[in-house]
Design an enzyme around this catalytic site. Structure first.
Site, PDB file in Angstrom:
ATOM      1  CD  GLU A   1      10.038   2.033  10.225  1.00  0.00           C
ATOM      2  OE1 GLU A   1       9.823   2.978   9.454  1.00  0.00           O
ATOM      3  OE2 GLU A   1      10.052   0.841   9.866  1.00  0.00           O
TER       4      GLU A   1
ATOM      5  CG  LEU B   1       8.331   2.373   4.577  1.00  0.00           C
ATOM      6  CD1 LEU B   1       8.121   1.113   3.755  1.00  0.00           C
ATOM      7  CD2 LEU B   1       7.011   3.055   4.845  1.00  0.00           C
TER       8      LEU B   1
ATOM      9  CE  LYS C   1       3.220   3.131   3.191  1.00  0.00           C
ATOM     10  NZ  LYS C   1       3.403   3.190   4.631  1.00  0.00           N
TER      11      LYS C   1
ATOM     12  CE1 TYR D   1       1.140  -0.254   4.390  1.00  0.00           C
ATOM     13  CE2 TYR D   1       0.101   1.897   4.352  1.00  0.00           C
ATOM     14  CZ  TYR D   1       0.909   0.979   4.977  1.00  0.00           C
ATOM     15  OH  TYR D   1       1.509   1.292   6.169  1.00  0.00           O
TER      16      TYR D   1
HETATM   17  N1  PDD Z   1       2.886   5.119   7.217  1.00  0.00           N
HETATM   18  N2  PDD Z   1       7.567   3.954   8.692  1.00  0.00           N
HETATM   19  C1  PDD Z   1       6.414   3.257   8.720  1.00  0.00           C
HETATM   20  C2  PDD Z   1       6.408   1.930   9.405  1.00  0.00           C
HETATM   21  C3  PDD Z   1       5.260   3.763   8.110  1.00  0.00           C
HETATM   22  O1  PDD Z   1       4.138   3.032   8.121  1.00  0.00           O
HETATM   23  C4  PDD Z   1       5.312   5.032   7.493  1.00  0.00           C
HETATM   24  C5  PDD Z   1       4.114   5.637   6.817  1.00  0.00           C
HETATM   25  C6  PDD Z   1       6.514   5.733   7.492  1.00  0.00           C
HETATM   26  C7  PDD Z   1       6.678   7.067   6.816  1.00  0.00           C
HETATM   27  O2  PDD Z   1       6.603   6.958   5.422  1.00  0.00           O
HETATM   28  P1  PDD Z   1       6.067   8.175   4.554  1.00  0.00           P
HETATM   29  O3  PDD Z   1       6.905   9.374   4.910  1.00  0.00           O
HETATM   30  O4  PDD Z   1       6.284   7.759   3.152  1.00  0.00           O
HETATM   31  O5  PDD Z   1       4.610   8.381   4.870  1.00  0.00           O
HETATM   32  C8  PDD Z   1       7.631   5.154   8.085  1.00  0.00           C
HETATM   33  C9  PDD Z   1       1.662   5.556   6.597  1.00  0.00           C
HETATM   34  C10 PDD Z   1       1.432   7.024   6.724  1.00  0.00           C
HETATM   35  C11 PDD Z   1       0.522   4.705   7.130  1.00  0.00           C
HETATM   36  O6  PDD Z   1       0.750   3.516   7.314  1.00  0.00           O
HETATM   37  O7  PDD Z   1      -0.577   5.214   7.333  1.00  0.00           O
END
Ligand code: PDD
Length: 285
Positions: free
Chosen positions: A181, A206, A148, A33
């Protein structure tokens, strides 16, 4: 206004939108996703999201559900039909539907779902939001969190633990005692040497799209970024701490496990990074 979802080639009312019970995303979390922020009707970091989608699909050998440009057109149409100016778009690609079996065929039809959600716009988008608290939790996830996928149960449990104590996020601690993270965000500190620290992209985090943008912008701003993991103790002693994600963008943190961060620090570096991001993306004040 009723919400519209895109499901496998059709725009349909969000309430009745459905995927088959033998979709492998449902049975095996065999799906990837993206969540992309929307500001002033525009997608943020669109190319970075599509590049990461390409990476996730490629690692799992799931074919693209349509061409990249057709997907971009469809995402814009979902935003338009839902009249989202400020919010986010969610897209999920699963390997598709098959009789339940652990292994899979390389020739399945992937299932694509896209939704868009409006969220309240802050009064003043130029300044950072109010700081929040985080707790730490063990990182019990699998070893391919660079993909992801929707296999988010450990993330969900960690976030629930944070919610239970009134905290906004859980920072995950690996077996080496380092912060990897957050449950759905990247974790950052500004250390005593004014270096911005965040975990390296070695497969154990991620690679966030906002993370990628901030590293690039920090270099332009002359801010030193060091992709060296930090411990919770280093975080407690940091000058500043913040998290980044497509939902929160840059979110300052003032407490970690009950330790106050910075001494009434003005979050100077976080604010500078946010300003650079905000200007680059032409976000309205
Ligand atoms: N999550 N690390 C994890 C585990 C994440 O699920 C996310 C983002 C990030 C940050 O990635 P980005 O900057 O591309 O949004 C880091 C999204 C927002 C979610 O699962 O809703």
């Amino acid at each position: 206004m009723s919400r519209i979802a895109y499901v496998n080639g059709r725009y349909c009312p969000h309430n009745g939108a459905a995927i088959h019970i033998e979709d492998r995303g449902y049975q095996f979390a065999d799906a990837v996703y993206e969540v992309c922020g929307i500001r002033d009707g525009k997608m943020l970091d669109e190319e970075a999201h599509l590049n990461r989608l390409d990476w996730s699909l490629g690692e799992l050998e799931i074919p693209w559900p349509m061409t990249r440009s057709a997907l971009q057109v469809t995402m814009r149409e979902v935003i338009r039909r839902n009249r989202v100016r400020h919010g986010m778009i969610y897209l999920q690609v699963s390997r598709g539907r098959a009789r339940r079996a652990h292994s899979y065929s390389a020739h399945m039809n992937p299932a694509l779902v896209i939704t868009a959600t409006s969220t309240p716009r802050p009064q003043n988008a130029q300044v950072l939001p109010q700081p929040v608290s985080v707790i730490t939790q063990p990182d019990i996830r699998w070893q391919r969190v660079d993909i992801k996928t929707v296999a988010l149960l450990p993330n969900s449990m960690a976030r629930h633990a944070a919610d239970n104590v009134g905290c906004r996020e859980a920072w995950l601690i690996n077996a080496e005692g380092k912060v990897t993270e957050g449950s759905s965000s990247n974790a950052w500190i500004v250390d005593q040497q004014n270096r911005v620290r965040t975990h390296p992209t070695n497969g154990r985090i991620l690679n966030g799209t906002v993370r990628q943008a901030l590293i690039r912008l920090a270099k332009q701003e002359g801010i030193e970024v060091s992709e060296i993991a930090f411990t919770p103790q280093e975080a407690y002693e940091a000058k500043e701490a913040f998290l980044t994600s497509s939902n929160a963008l840059v979110q300052p943190i003032n407490q970690i496990d009950g330790h106050k961060i910075g001494n009434a620090s003005q979050n100077e570096i976080s604010q500078q990074l946010w300003r650079a991001y905000y200007i680059e993306n032409q976000i309205a004040p």
